[in-house]
Design an enzyme around this catalytic site. Structure first.
Site, mmCIF file in Angstrom:
data_model
loop_
_atom_site.group_PDB
_atom_site.id
_atom_site.type_symbol
_atom_site.label_atom_id
_atom_site.label_comp_id
_atom_site.label_asym_id
_atom_site.label_seq_id
_atom_site.Cartn_x
_atom_site.Cartn_y
_atom_site.Cartn_z
ATOM 1 N N GLU A 120 -3.185 7.135 7.707
ATOM 2 C CA GLU A 120 -4.061 7.950 6.865
ATOM 3 C C GLU A 120 -4.989 8.743 7.743
ATOM 4 O O GLU A 120 -5.377 8.271 8.819
ATOM 5 C CB GLU A 120 -4.932 7.052 5.962
ATOM 6 C CG GLU A 120 -4.257 6.611 4.712
ATOM 7 C CD GLU A 120 -5.138 5.661 3.899
ATOM 8 O OE1 GLU A 120 -6.364 5.631 4.116
ATOM 9 O OE2 GLU A 120 -4.571 4.951 3.054
ATOM 10 N N HIS A 139 -14.856 -2.700 7.863
ATOM 11 C CA HIS A 139 -14.051 -2.501 6.654
ATOM 12 C C HIS A 139 -14.083 -3.671 5.693
ATOM 13 O O HIS A 139 -13.242 -3.789 4.825
ATOM 14 C CB HIS A 139 -12.592 -2.165 7.004
ATOM 15 C CG HIS A 139 -12.482 -1.086 8.024
ATOM 16 N ND1 HIS A 139 -13.065 0.144 7.857
ATOM 17 C CD2 HIS A 139 -11.885 -1.060 9.231
ATOM 18 C CE1 HIS A 139 -12.832 0.883 8.915
ATOM 19 N NE2 HIS A 139 -12.131 0.174 9.771
ATOM 20 N N LYS A 171 0.847 -1.200 0.000
ATOM 21 C CA LYS A 171 0.000 0.000 0.000
ATOM 22 C C LYS A 171 0.881 1.248 0.000
ATOM 23 O O LYS A 171 0.515 2.270 -0.570
ATOM 24 C CB LYS A 171 -0.907 0.012 1.223
ATOM 25 C CG LYS A 171 -2.025 -1.026 1.199
ATOM 26 C CD LYS A 171 -3.006 -0.779 2.351
ATOM 27 C CE LYS A 171 -3.846 -1.976 2.714
ATOM 28 N NZ LYS A 171 -5.031 -2.182 1.893
ATOM 29 N N ARG A 180 -6.129 -8.082 -9.576
ATOM 30 C CA ARG A 180 -6.778 -9.379 -9.803
ATOM 31 C C ARG A 180 -8.244 -9.140 -10.101
ATOM 32 O O ARG A 180 -8.704 -7.999 -10.075
ATOM 33 C CB ARG A 180 -6.670 -10.218 -8.537
ATOM 34 C CG ARG A 180 -7.221 -9.449 -7.336
ATOM 35 C CD ARG A 180 -7.465 -10.270 -6.118
ATOM 36 N NE ARG A 180 -7.449 -9.474 -4.918
ATOM 37 C CZ ARG A 180 -8.460 -8.770 -4.413
ATOM 38 N NH1 ARG A 180 -9.613 -8.754 -5.046
ATOM 39 N NH2 ARG A 180 -8.334 -8.081 -3.308
HETATM 40 P P1 ADP Z 1 -8.151 -3.578 2.424
HETATM 41 O O1 ADP Z 1 -7.045 -3.704 1.439
HETATM 42 O O2 ADP Z 1 -7.855 -4.278 3.704
HETATM 43 O O3 ADP Z 1 -9.482 -3.891 1.867
HETATM 44 P P2 ADP Z 1 -8.538 -0.737 2.087
HETATM 45 O O4 ADP Z 1 -7.390 0.177 2.149
HETATM 46 O O5 ADP Z 1 -9.065 -1.106 0.751
HETATM 47 O O6 ADP Z 1 -8.162 -2.061 2.882
HETATM 48 O O7 ADP Z 1 -9.711 -0.178 2.977
HETATM 49 C C1 ADP Z 1 -10.845 -0.949 3.303
HETATM 50 C C2 ADP Z 1 -11.952 -0.073 3.853
HETATM 51 O O8 ADP Z 1 -11.513 0.651 4.999
HETATM 52 C C3 ADP Z 1 -12.422 1.006 2.919
HETATM 53 O O9 ADP Z 1 -13.356 0.521 2.013
HETATM 54 C C4 ADP Z 1 -13.025 2.004 3.886
HETATM 55 O O10 ADP Z 1 -14.272 1.605 4.347
HETATM 56 C C5 ADP Z 1 -12.092 1.936 5.047
HETATM 57 N N1 ADP Z 1 -11.050 2.955 4.932
HETATM 58 C C6 ADP Z 1 -9.841 2.802 4.366
HETATM 59 N N2 ADP Z 1 -9.132 3.950 4.436
HETATM 60 C C7 ADP Z 1 -9.908 4.846 5.059
HETATM 61 C C8 ADP Z 1 -9.736 6.216 5.463
HETATM 62 N N3 ADP Z 1 -8.615 6.868 5.245
HETATM 63 N N4 ADP Z 1 -10.748 6.830 6.112
HETATM 64 C C9 ADP Z 1 -11.906 6.162 6.366
HETATM 65 N N5 ADP Z 1 -12.123 4.892 6.034
HETATM 66 C C10 ADP Z 1 -11.148 4.225 5.381
#
Ligand code: ADP
Length: 683
Positions: free
Chosen positions: A200, A235, A116, A292
């Site tokens: 973040e 999440h 990431k 993917r």
């Molecule tokens: P993963 O790879 O584990 O799926 P992501 O980075 O795609 O993780 O984030 C998954 C979820 O977490 C997002 O869809 C959102 O709901 C929440 N999320 C991620 N980053 C943030 C953020 N900066 N602020 C608020 N919610 C977030």
């Protein structure tokens, strides 16, 4: 195009890939672990090869074995599905080295997006907007704490190698940062073997909107519109839909262009997804790119009516994209619900066990079910407990939603606990129905969405008892057929039984800690049902008629016609009526196991796993809700907390111990009254 392809996966995605490959006339080769020898995906392919024992690292993660099998069986390509080896750069490279086509992006693109942190650098350079945060190489704890202060709370700590919604911690206040970082690092080390973290800004009530992209080896790259995956629990995606409600053409073009720029920046080939987080003002920020096919790709397939897996194969075989951007359009709306074997009432813990009974809604051009299990299959602790993806399409969102609702209502599973009732409540909730979507929807409405099941109605109790009665009659008839004595009264039991005014049975059911007495008496063709009032309520009398149907039974209760299914499993009764499931235990008055024997202060493991931390020792005084032990299972940490205040009298395991479901972990002598059972919550 290839003639032979190996599918390096299991479950619904392996079945889904096999379906398309077979339609294209491609010979399909499955691989399986020992527990999957009879799995649906094995039967879905033309041939199948054993990988090894159940544990993924000895089977579906054995890239070397898989490549060996692919070469030996004459496969030209490997489709990795999602999960397992799908985003494993070394595997993609090794496949290529062995002369096989990896149906996915080039290894370098996987590497670029695998972290990431690094992917953020690349996107930043490509001009794609990021969420404010820190994703540097320096991982010093004090530096991270300072960065967090600089970003401003709440802050989200993410594992750089994380995925699937795991490895994230929200920190509300600076004082909690150090402890949260330590816990996040521990989780990331255990789950992903890498404790590199990024920070973040935690956005308030954002939406998760992702763009499907596709690139070929001829320099074309398109987007296939967006999916809104905002409806999440911790999440993790619960419902996904396309298009995103409220999306304008301009915003779609903007996000699509950003996604295409992201894909181009890393020389992408094949199907990929660029995930954005959209703040309340509509500003979108790059979150990550998944290199993917996504779990939720069917919602994208259903709106333009395309087969993404076919596109993947074509691109992997060197063909250009079947359609370019100008030729792409969509029609209607699709919504997907993920049906899981998990228990919403126990913190959504996976529900391991055998699917003893399964009835699915009819599929059509409007309703699609992607599944990898059938009745009789085992949901094991080794793999993702997903049962199916149920996808409904409609001309507009409201009609897609209507179809999804009615399909969920006729999706019946017994033997394992599922999230179906929970999904029914979510899709019926006004916030979802009115498309007021954001990632906090479920958490905000959790009291309604996770409300404890209502006490059973007299009608449901009557149906349950009638189900029992019909089963007894049927068993008696079978006995009669098997009987040698042709004058046995069992032979004409049906009319005899139903007409015998004197015949009555009394049954006791247990639901939610309360017992219910139901008495049945036959009178002519009628069944007279009396339900003793639980907890002071008056007795209820109902008149019923009932008959067996091919599926379930038809019942008339005081003039109301219903269809119902009662599935008996040991002393458990799964009762499906009117789109709802109610569970009972039949209390056998002859068995001596008492139902209210309570477990005192013995806290048991809610599932098999590893003890990652023991936070107390014998003799410690603990307050109600105090965390006692952290158990790691299914890549998640579960906190075992004190159900009541008291004193720890014994700790049965140490950090690092493996425990199986149900064992006593720790004993607490409660000083508060009402202590019972372990309070488990997924952390
Ligand atoms: P993963 O790879 O584990 O799926 P992501 O980075 O795609 O993780 O984030 C998954 C979820 O977490 C997002 O869809 C959102 O709901 C929440 N999320 C991620 N980053 C943030 C953020 N900066 N602020 C608020 N919610 C977030």
């Amino acid at each position: 195009m290839f003639d032979r392809i190996l599918i390096a996966n299991r479950g619904e995605i392996a079945c889904r890939v096999a379906r398309t490959a077979r339609r294209m006339g491609i010979h399909t080769i499955a691989v399986y672990s020992d527990v999957d020898a009879g799995a649906l995906h094995v039967g879905a392919c033309d041939e199948a090869h054993r990988l090894g024992p159940a544990a993924p690292r000895e089977s579906y993660l054995r890239g070397d074995r898989i490549i060996e099998i692919a070469v030996a069986s004459g496969a030209q390509a490997i489709h990795p599905g999602y999960g397992f080896l799908s985003e494993n750069e070394a595997f993609a490279a090794a496949a290529a080295e062995a002369g096989l086509v990896f149906v996915g992006p080039p290894p370098a693109a996987i590497r670029a997006m695998g972290s990431k942190s690094e992917s953020k650098d690349i996107m930043f350079k490509a001009g794609v907007r990021l969420v404010p945060g820190y994703h540097g190489v320096d991982q010093n704890d004090a530096l991270l704490a300072r960065e967090a202060d600089g970003i401003g709370y709440p802050v989200l700590i993410k594992a750089s190698a994380g995925g699937g919604g795991k490895g994230m911690r929200i920190v509300e206040r600076g004082v909690d940062f150090a402890a949260a970082l330590a816990s996040a690092r521990r989780g990331a080390k255990a789950g992903f073997g890498d404790d590199k973290m990024l920070l973040e800004k935690y956005l308030d009530e954002p939406r998760h909107i992702e763009m499907q992209v596709f690139a070929d080896t001829h320099g074309h790259c398109v987007h296939l519109f967006e999916r809104d995956c905002s409806v999440q629990r911790r999440h993790q995606k619960v419902l996904e839909e396309a298009p995103a409600p409220g999306m304008t053409r301009e915003r779609r073009n903007e996000m699509g262009s950003a996604a295409v720029a992201a894909a181009r920046a890393i020389g992408y080939v094949g199907a990929g997804t660029v995930e954005f987080i959209v703040d309340k003002t509509g500003l979108f920020h790059f979150m990550e790119m998944n290199t993917r096919l996504q779990v939720e790709h069917p919602v994208t397939e259903m709106i333009p009516g395309l087969a993404l897996v076919e596109w993947q194969m074509r691109v992997a075989a060197g063909e250009p994209l079947p359609l370019l951007q100008e030729a792409l359009d969509f029609y209607g709306h699709a919504i997907e619900a993920r049906i899981y074997a998990e228990d919403p009432e126990r913190g959504f813990l996976p529900s391991i066990g055998r699917i003893a009974y399964l009835a699915v809604p009819p599929v059509s051009e409007f309703v699609r079910i992607d599944t990898g299990v059938r009745a009789g299959d085992e949901i094991s602790q080794f793999y993702d407990p997903m049962i199916a993806k149920l996808v409904a399409w409609g001309e507009d969102r409201a009609s897609a939603l209507r179809r999804l609702r009615s399909s969920l209502a006729s999706y019946q599973v017994a033997g394992v606990t599922t999230n179906i009732s929970f999904l029914q409540r979510v899709v019926a909730h006004p916030a979802f129905a009115n498309a007021r979507l954001d990632t906090g929807l479920i958490a905000r409405h959790q009291t309604e969405l996770l409300a404890p099941p209502a006490a059973p109605s007299p009608q449901i109790l009557a149906v349950t008892a009638i189900g029992e009665f019909l089963r007894l009659v049927e068993e008696a008839q079978q006995q009669a057929q098997a009987s040698e004595d042709r004058f046995s009264p069992w032979h004409d039991l049906d009319p005899w039984w139903l007409n015998s005014a004197s015949h009555a049975i009394s049954l006791t059911y247990l639901a939610l800690g309360l017992t219910h007495e139901v008495r049945l008496r036959t009178n002519g063709g009628d069944i007279l049902v009396s339900i003793a009032g639980a907890a002071g309520a008056a007795e209820v009398d109902l008149t019923a008629t009932a008959s067996r149907r091919a599926k379930g039974m038809a019942i008339t209760l005081d003039g109301v016609q219903l269809s119902a299914t009662v599935v008996p499993l040991g002393d458990q009764r799964y009762v499906f009526v009117d789109g709802q499931l109610q569970k009972f235990s039949l209390v056998d008055p002859l068995a001596h196991a008492s139902v209210d024997e309570h477990r005192g202060g013995h806290l048991t493991a809610p599932m098999s796993g590893t003890i990652v931390a023991v936070l107390v020792k014998a003799g410690d005084a603990v307050a109600k809700g105090a965390p006692l032990i952290i158990l790691e299972a299914m890549k998640m940490e579960h906190t075992i907390a004190a159900p009541a205040g008291g004193t720890v009298s014994a700790v049965h395991y140490r950090q690092g111990d493996q425990v199986s479901e149900g064992v006593d972990l720790i004993d607490v002598d409660a000083t508060d009254v009402g202590a019972s059972g372990a309070a488990a919550s997924a952390a």
